[in-house]
Design a protein around this motif. Structure first.
Motif, PDB file in Angstrom:
ATOM      1  N   ALA A 160       1.156  -1.285  -0.267  1.00  0.00           N
ATOM      2  CA  ALA A 160      -0.146   0.234   0.011  1.00  0.00           C
ATOM      3  C   ALA A 160       0.803   1.349  -0.020  1.00  0.00           C
ATOM      4  CB  ALA A 160      -1.353   0.278   1.616  1.00  0.00           C
ATOM      5  N   GLU A 161       1.913   0.577   1.037  1.00  0.00           N
ATOM      6  CA  GLU A 161       2.566   1.978   0.659  1.00  0.00           C
ATOM      7  C   GLU A 161       3.904   3.136  -0.824  1.00  0.00           C
ATOM      8  OE1 GLU A 161       6.652   4.174   3.863  1.00  0.00           O
ATOM      9  OE2 GLU A 161       5.788   2.054   3.769  1.00  0.00           O
ATOM     10  N   HIS A 162       3.515   1.722  -1.313  1.00  0.00           N
ATOM     11  CA  HIS A 162       4.682   1.502  -2.322  1.00  0.00           C
ATOM     12  C   HIS A 162       2.724   2.177  -3.269  1.00  0.00           C
ATOM     13  CE1 HIS A 162       8.321   0.488  -1.376  1.00  0.00           C
ATOM     14  NE2 HIS A 162       8.085  -0.884  -1.215  1.00  0.00           N
ATOM     15  N   LEU A 163       2.829   1.926  -3.386  1.00  0.00           N
ATOM     16  CA  LEU A 163       1.067   2.796  -4.345  1.00  0.00           C
ATOM     17  C   LEU A 163       1.219   4.192  -4.326  1.00  0.00           C
ATOM     18  CD1 LEU A 163      -1.196  -0.824  -4.739  1.00  0.00           C
ATOM     19  CD2 LEU A 163       0.096  -0.622  -6.691  1.00  0.00           C
ATOM     20  N   VAL A 164       0.828   3.623  -2.946  1.00  0.00           N
ATOM     21  CA  VAL A 164       0.987   5.162  -2.355  1.00  0.00           C
ATOM     22  C   VAL A 164       2.045   6.702  -2.809  1.00  0.00           C
ATOM     23  CG1 VAL A 164       0.291   7.702  -0.603  1.00  0.00           C
ATOM     24  CG2 VAL A 164      -0.779   5.310  -0.546  1.00  0.00           C
ATOM     25  N   GLY A 165       2.657   6.168  -3.126  1.00  0.00           N
ATOM     26  CA  GLY A 165       4.169   6.448  -3.535  1.00  0.00           C
ATOM     27  C   GLY A 165       4.045   6.939  -4.255  1.00  0.00           C
ATOM     28  N   ASP A 166       4.355   6.379  -5.746  1.00  0.00           N
ATOM     29  CA  ASP A 166       4.068   6.258  -6.430  1.00  0.00           C
ATOM     30  C   ASP A 166       3.027   5.830  -7.889  1.00  0.00           C
ATOM     31  OD1 ASP A 166       6.734   4.972  -6.312  1.00  0.00           O
ATOM     32  OD2 ASP A 166       5.663   2.527  -6.551  1.00  0.00           O
ATOM     33  N   ASN A 167       1.697   6.217  -7.137  1.00  0.00           N
ATOM     34  CA  ASN A 167       0.035   7.048  -7.508  1.00  0.00           C
ATOM     35  C   ASN A 167      -0.169   8.449  -7.476  1.00  0.00           C
ATOM     36  OD1 ASN A 167      -2.549   7.199  -7.856  1.00  0.00           O
ATOM     37  ND2 ASN A 167      -2.004   5.861  -9.048  1.00  0.00           N
ATOM     38  N   PRO A 168       0.419   8.702  -8.626  1.00  0.00           N
ATOM     39  CA  PRO A 168       0.102  10.285  -9.410  1.00  0.00           C
ATOM     40  C   PRO A 168      -1.104  11.168  -8.355  1.00  0.00           C
ATOM     41  CG  PRO A 168       1.196   9.721 -11.279  1.00  0.00           C
ATOM     42  CD  PRO A 168       0.184   8.624 -10.254  1.00  0.00           C
ATOM     43  N   LEU A 169      -1.892  10.925  -9.376  1.00  0.00           N
ATOM     44  CA  LEU A 169      -3.534  10.976  -7.972  1.00  0.00           C
ATOM     45  C   LEU A 169      -3.395  11.268  -6.110  1.00  0.00           C
ATOM     46  CD1 LEU A 169      -5.792   9.444  -9.778  1.00  0.00           C
ATOM     47  CD2 LEU A 169      -5.202  11.188 -10.577  1.00  0.00           C
ATOM     48  N   LEU A 170      -2.693  10.064  -5.813  1.00  0.00           N
ATOM     49  CA  LEU A 170      -2.577   9.203  -4.476  1.00  0.00           C
ATOM     50  C   LEU A 170      -1.536  10.987  -3.527  1.00  0.00           C
ATOM     51  CD1 LEU A 170      -3.019   5.795  -3.920  1.00  0.00           C
ATOM     52  CD2 LEU A 170      -4.670   7.771  -3.677  1.00  0.00           C
TER      53      LEU A 170
END
Length: 496
Positions: free
Chosen positions: A48-58
């Motif tokens: 979840a942390e990587h997805l937050v860091g890699d997604n521009p929207l988030l």
């Protein structure tokens, strides 16, 4: 249906074995699930942390929920074992990757999420499953900020519903069947081995049970059945019990034979005693009838009365001996040990036979003449023993003979010997002289004057005095009866 010990043990073992196997399977499955959940959660902790860091929207904190939903859908296609949810700070689901209608609850508990963020080392942590109203699953979570403001949480379920469905199908297929088959075979083999072991261990018990039933059917007569051969040195308790049973059966058989022999002896004794009782009784009756018929002859009446009185005395003596023997054999005779002067007792007994011995021409002596010795015994029963022995000696000793009572001190014991110079007893008669019906064939006295119970009574009295009587005899030389007493000095303070 009557179950044997083996069947009861086998059924009990099978039940316990099935219960233990079920608990073991349940425990291993639960442990396996916990271990797998811990490993998978730790493996995907940073998802979840990587997805937050890699997604521009988030990253920018701009939430185009439609675009975010498409992103979640794409991620789920790439990783079908995950479910993605975006949760606001209050726990409300804002968007997710599931299709409409699949999500069963719109709010989840944030406590597990915060716990995993603050304490990531305490795994596994289970969070609410939005697709199940009561279910929980492992997850990965990361907070989403817009600057310093918390916008919500990216909540990723590890092990989607599709994943669970596939795993469930796999478990229901060949692998599970093979695994369970091997487990069942292993359990069946172990159970069979244990049952065979029980069979081996209970075989001696079954053999002993059958053997006892055969003995009972044979009424414990070992001549009708062969006793099982048990190993005396065997450490198995059943073998030891079997050997004890064999010894018990031998004892019972011996006692039964002894009782049968004793019963036969009692019958013979009763028959002989009945004859002995009938003889003086018939004589007494005959002389009384003669007296009644010949009242006119006073001299004849006096003679007949004398004979009748003699028969009465003989009858009374015989009945007294019978009662005395019965009392001794009943085991109810009391023994009163006390300290007394042995010499005084010997002279008192001799005095009872002095007149009779003088008439017969037999000398009576005591050796040593001055016999001031203290003895510890039952004075009444000892007097009866000495009386019987002297009376027996007089019966076998002719005119000019001698009877001597000799006392010897040997260590802590006194040996009393009654000797006579009578005709003696033959070697073939010696083993039987203490039997209740024995009457020596070489008796000098009238065989009608006694019933042959004197020595039998003597032997039983000697046993009550806790000693043994010995006899030595030679034809034409004489007979010696000897027994031991306890000297008073060493034992006078002891109670029997």
């Amino acid at each position: 249906m009557k179950l044997s010990l083996y069947h009861k043990l086998a059924m009990s073992l099978a039940g316990i074995f099935i219960l233990i196997a079920s608990l073991f399977i349940w425990w291993t499955q639960a442990l396996s699930q916990v271990s797998r959940a811990q490993a998978e959660q730790q493996l995907h902790m940073g998802l979840a942390e990587h997805l937050v860091g890699d997604n521009p929207l988030l990253q920018q904190g701009v939430y185009d929920y439609k675009a975010l939903e498409n992103l979640f859908h794409t991620l789920m296609v790439l990783g079908p074992s995950f479910e993605f949810y975006f949760v606001d700070p209050s726990g409300k689901l804002l968007t997710y990757s599931a299709k409409p209608g699949e999500v069963k609850r719109q709010t989840i508990n944030l406590v597990p999420l915060i716990k995993l963020i603050d304490q990531p080392e305490q795994l596994p942590v289970y969070g609410d499953d939005p697709r199940n109203e009561c279910g929980e699953k492992i997850f990965s979570v990361a907070p989403v900020y817009n600057g310093d403001t918390l916008q919500g949480y990216l909540y990723v379920i590890i092990g989607s519903k599709l994943y669970d469905s596939i795993i469930s199908n796999i478990k229901g297929n060949d692998q599970l069947i093979i695994g369970l088959s091997w487990l069942g075979l292993a359990l069946a083999f172990l159970l069979t081995a244990l049952l065979l072991l029980f069979k081996y261990l209970t075989r001696p018990v079954a053999a002993l049970t059958e053997h006892i039933q055969q003995l009972e059917h044979a009424q414990f007569d070992i001549s009708k059945i062969t006793l099982l051969n048990w190993n005396k040195a065997h450490s198995n308790e059943v073998h030891q019990l079997g050997e004890s049973v064999n010894n018990m059966v031998k004892t019972i058989d011996l006692q039964v034979k002894q009782l049968a022999e004793l019963d036969d002896q009692r019958r013979q004794l009763l028959a002989h005693l009945s004859h002995d009782l009938r003889t003086p009784l018939a004589s007494l009756q005959g002389y009384l009838e003669i007296i009644a018929l010949k009242k006119h002859d006073p001299d004849q009446q006096a003679l007949h009365l004398g004979v009748a009185l003699k028969n009465c005395d003989q009858l009374k003596s015989l009945i007294d001996q019978i009662f005395e023997l019965a009392h001794l054999e009943s085991g109810h005779a009391n023994v009163q040990f006390e300290v007394f002067n042995l010499g005084e007792l010997l002279y008192d007994v001799m005095a009872k036979f002095a007149i009779r011995a003088d008439k017969m021409g037999v000398s009576l002596t005591i050796s040593p003449t001055v016999c001031d010795i203290k003895a510890y015994s039952d004075i009444g029963k000892l007097e009866r023993v000495l009386t019987n022995l002297i009376e027996n000696a007089l019966r076998h000793t002719g005119e000019g003979g001698a009877i001597e009572i000799e006392v010897n001190q040997r260590g802590e014991h006194l040996t009393v010997t009654v000797k006579d110079t009578g005709v003696g007893i033959s070697a073939k008669e010696l083993p039987y002289i203490f039997e209740a019906r024995y009457r020596a064939s070489n008796s000098k006295g009238c065989k009608k004057s006694h019933a042959g119970l004197g020595l039998a009574i003597t032997e039983r009295l000697i046993k009550l005095l806790k000693t043994d009587i010995r006899v030595q005899s030679k034809i034409g030389v004489g007979t010696e009866f000897s027994f031991q007493l306890r000297e008073a000095e060493p034992y006078s303070e002891k109670a029997e």
